[in-house]
Design a protein around this motif. Structure first.
Motif, PDB file in Angstrom:
ATOM      1  N   LEU A 118       0.828  -1.210   0.000  1.00  0.00           N
ATOM      2  CA  LEU A 118       0.000   0.000   0.000  1.00  0.00           C
ATOM      3  C   LEU A 118       0.867   1.267   0.000  1.00  0.00           C
ATOM      4  O   LEU A 118       0.524   2.258  -0.655  1.00  0.00           O
ATOM      5  N   GLY A 119       1.972   1.241   0.712  1.00  0.00           N
ATOM      6  CA  GLY A 119       2.878   2.386   0.712  1.00  0.00           C
ATOM      7  C   GLY A 119       3.470   2.636  -0.661  1.00  0.00           C
ATOM      8  O   GLY A 119       3.550   3.780  -1.117  1.00  0.00           O
ATOM      9  N   LEU A 120       3.892   1.573  -1.340  1.00  0.00           N
ATOM     10  CA  LEU A 120       4.439   1.726  -2.687  1.00  0.00           C
ATOM     11  C   LEU A 120       3.371   2.197  -3.669  1.00  0.00           C
ATOM     12  O   LEU A 120       3.650   3.018  -4.546  1.00  0.00           O
ATOM     13  N   ALA A 121       2.143   1.690  -3.519  1.00  0.00           N
ATOM     14  CA  ALA A 121       1.055   2.126  -4.396  1.00  0.00           C
ATOM     15  C   ALA A 121       0.744   3.606  -4.176  1.00  0.00           C
ATOM     16  O   ALA A 121       0.528   4.351  -5.134  1.00  0.00           O
ATOM     17  N   THR A 122       0.744   4.037  -2.925  1.00  0.00           N
ATOM     18  CA  THR A 122       0.494   5.446  -2.619  1.00  0.00           C
ATOM     19  C   THR A 122       1.597   6.326  -3.184  1.00  0.00           C
ATOM     20  O   THR A 122       1.329   7.392  -3.749  1.00  0.00           O
ATOM     21  N   LYS A 123       2.841   5.900  -3.048  1.00  0.00           N
ATOM     22  CA  LYS A 123       3.970   6.665  -3.597  1.00  0.00           C
ATOM     23  C   LYS A 123       3.861   6.776  -5.109  1.00  0.00           C
ATOM     24  O   LYS A 123       4.056   7.854  -5.672  1.00  0.00           O
ATOM     25  N   HIS A 124       3.528   5.679  -5.768  1.00  0.00           N
ATOM     26  CA  HIS A 124       3.377   5.702  -7.224  1.00  0.00           C
ATOM     27  C   HIS A 124       2.240   6.643  -7.621  1.00  0.00           C
ATOM     28  O   HIS A 124       2.369   7.415  -8.575  1.00  0.00           O
ATOM     29  N   TYR A 125       1.120   6.579  -6.910  1.00  0.00           N
ATOM     30  CA  TYR A 125      -0.030   7.440  -7.214  1.00  0.00           C
ATOM     31  C   TYR A 125       0.350   8.908  -7.069  1.00  0.00           C
ATOM     32  O   TYR A 125       0.051   9.733  -7.925  1.00  0.00           O
ATOM     33  N   ARG A 126       1.012   9.246  -5.972  1.00  0.00           N
ATOM     34  CA  ARG A 126       1.385  10.648  -5.749  1.00  0.00           C
ATOM     35  C   ARG A 126       2.405  11.128  -6.760  1.00  0.00           C
ATOM     36  O   ARG A 126       2.367  12.274  -7.203  1.00  0.00           O
ATOM     37  N   ASP A 127       3.362  10.270  -7.107  1.00  0.00           N
ATOM     38  CA  ASP A 127       4.368  10.662  -8.095  1.00  0.00           C
ATOM     39  C   ASP A 127       3.751  10.869  -9.470  1.00  0.00           C
ATOM     40  O   ASP A 127       4.136  11.765 -10.211  1.00  0.00           O
ATOM     41  N   SER A 128       2.779  10.048  -9.829  1.00  0.00           N
ATOM     42  CA  SER A 128       2.195  10.157 -11.166  1.00  0.00           C
ATOM     43  C   SER A 128       1.157  11.273 -11.251  1.00  0.00           C
ATOM     44  O   SER A 128       0.889  11.784 -12.331  1.00  0.00           O
ATOM     45  N   ARG A 129       0.575  11.687 -10.137  1.00  0.00           N
ATOM     46  CA  ARG A 129      -0.465  12.706 -10.154  1.00  0.00           C
ATOM     47  C   ARG A 129       0.034  14.097  -9.786  1.00  0.00           C
ATOM     48  O   ARG A 129      -0.674  15.066  -9.928  1.00  0.00           O
ATOM     49  N   SER A 130       1.243  14.213  -9.272  1.00  0.00           N
ATOM     50  CA  SER A 130       1.723  15.514  -8.802  1.00  0.00           C
ATOM     51  C   SER A 130       2.088  16.411  -9.975  1.00  0.00           C
ATOM     52  O   SER A 130       2.560  15.959 -11.006  1.00  0.00           O
ATOM     53  N   ARG A 131       1.872  17.689  -9.778  1.00  0.00           N
ATOM     54  CA  ARG A 131       2.250  18.679 -10.777  1.00  0.00           C
ATOM     55  C   ARG A 131       3.675  19.120 -10.493  1.00  0.00           C
ATOM     56  O   ARG A 131       4.081  19.236  -9.335  1.00  0.00           O
ATOM     57  N   PRO A 132       4.440  19.412 -11.520  1.00  0.00           N
ATOM     58  CA  PRO A 132       5.791  19.917 -11.251  1.00  0.00           C
ATOM     59  C   PRO A 132       5.712  21.288 -10.590  1.00  0.00           C
ATOM     60  O   PRO A 132       4.831  22.090 -10.888  1.00  0.00           O
ATOM     61  N   ALA A 133       6.607  21.545  -9.681  1.00  0.00           N
ATOM     62  CA  ALA A 133       6.618  22.822  -8.969  1.00  0.00           C
ATOM     63  C   ALA A 133       6.979  23.940  -9.941  1.00  0.00           C
ATOM     64  O   ALA A 133       7.876  23.810 -10.764  1.00  0.00           O
ATOM     65  N   GLU A 134       6.258  25.048  -9.818  1.00  0.00           N
ATOM     66  CA  GLU A 134       6.542  26.188 -10.667  1.00  0.00           C
ATOM     67  C   GLU A 134       7.796  26.882 -10.149  1.00  0.00           C
ATOM     68  O   GLU A 134       8.037  26.914  -8.949  1.00  0.00           O
ATOM     69  N   PRO A 135       8.582  27.443 -11.048  1.00  0.00           N
ATOM     70  CA  PRO A 135       9.781  28.145 -10.588  1.00  0.00           C
ATOM     71  C   PRO A 135       9.382  29.341  -9.727  1.00  0.00           C
ATOM     72  O   PRO A 135       8.351  29.973  -9.972  1.00  0.00           O
ATOM     73  N   PRO A 136      10.181  29.656  -8.730  1.00  0.00           N
ATOM     74  CA  PRO A 136       9.824  30.781  -7.857  1.00  0.00           C
ATOM     75  C   PRO A 136       9.856  32.102  -8.621  1.00  0.00           C
ATOM     76  O   PRO A 136      10.683  32.308  -9.501  1.00  0.00           O
ATOM     77  N   ASN A 137       8.945  32.964  -8.284  1.00  0.00           N
ATOM     78  CA  ASN A 137       8.859  34.285  -8.901  1.00  0.00           C
ATOM     79  C   ASN A 137       9.879  35.189  -8.224  1.00  0.00           C
ATOM     80  O   ASN A 137       9.802  35.448  -7.036  1.00  0.00           O
ATOM     81  N   GLU A 138      10.853  35.676  -8.979  1.00  0.00           N
ATOM     82  CA  GLU A 138      11.934  36.471  -8.402  1.00  0.00           C
ATOM     83  C   GLU A 138      11.443  37.803  -7.852  1.00  0.00           C
ATOM     84  O   GLU A 138      11.936  38.289  -6.847  1.00  0.00           O
ATOM     85  N   THR A 139      10.451  38.408  -8.493  1.00  0.00           N
ATOM     86  CA  THR A 139       9.960  39.699  -8.006  1.00  0.00           C
ATOM     87  C   THR A 139       9.228  39.528  -6.684  1.00  0.00           C
ATOM     88  O   THR A 139       9.258  40.412  -5.855  1.00  0.00           O
ATOM     89  N   ALA A 140       8.590  38.406  -6.472  1.00  0.00           N
ATOM     90  CA  ALA A 140       7.890  38.181  -5.205  1.00  0.00           C
ATOM     91  C   ALA A 140       8.889  38.020  -4.070  1.00  0.00           C
ATOM     92  O   ALA A 140       8.635  38.440  -2.944  1.00  0.00           O
ATOM     93  N   ALA A 141      10.034  37.422  -4.348  1.00  0.00           N
ATOM     94  CA  ALA A 141      11.041  37.247  -3.300  1.00  0.00           C
ATOM     95  C   ALA A 141      11.659  38.588  -2.918  1.00  0.00           C
ATOM     96  O   ALA A 141      11.995  38.809  -1.764  1.00  0.00           O
ATOM     97  N   VAL A 142      11.791  39.505  -3.875  1.00  0.00           N
ATOM     98  CA  VAL A 142      12.408  40.795  -3.590  1.00  0.00           C
ATOM     99  C   VAL A 142      11.449  41.677  -2.815  1.00  0.00           C
ATOM    100  O   VAL A 142      11.835  42.366  -1.887  1.00  0.00           O
ATOM    101  N   SER A 143      10.172  41.676  -3.170  1.00  0.00           N
ATOM    102  CA  SER A 143       9.204  42.561  -2.539  1.00  0.00           C
ATOM    103  C   SER A 143       8.410  41.854  -1.447  1.00  0.00           C
ATOM    104  O   SER A 143       7.244  42.144  -1.249  1.00  0.00           O
ATOM    105  N   ALA A 144       9.051  40.960  -0.741  1.00  0.00           N
ATOM    106  CA  ALA A 144       8.372  40.255   0.339  1.00  0.00           C
ATOM    107  C   ALA A 144       8.051  41.245   1.452  1.00  0.00           C
ATOM    108  O   ALA A 144       8.845  42.153   1.744  1.00  0.00           O
TER     109      ALA A 144
END
Length: 69
Positions: free
Chosen positions: A29-55
């Protein structure tokens, strides 16, 4: 041919069989859950540089005093 004397070390009680089955099921069940999450996850968007500067920055505690009413 009697295998019981040859397999004596590998004979398990009912409780031991259930324990091993539970562990195997948990791993599967752990391996099945890991496979499900890996196949369904969206790739992380690159951080917005302007948001980091104007925090937002919290004001310093020794800054301007609060007005008295």
């Amino acid at each position: 041919m009697n295998l019981r004397p040859k397999l004596g070390m590998f004979l398990l009680t009912r409780q031991e069989q259930r324990t091993i089955a539970f562990i195997v099921l948990a791993v599967v069940l752990g391996l099945a859950t890991k496979h499900y999450r890996d196949s369904r996850s969206r790739p992380a968007e690159p951080p917005n540089e302007t948001a980091a500067v104007s925090a937002p920055v919290s004001p310093s505690p020794g800054g301007t005093p609060m007005p008295v009413r």
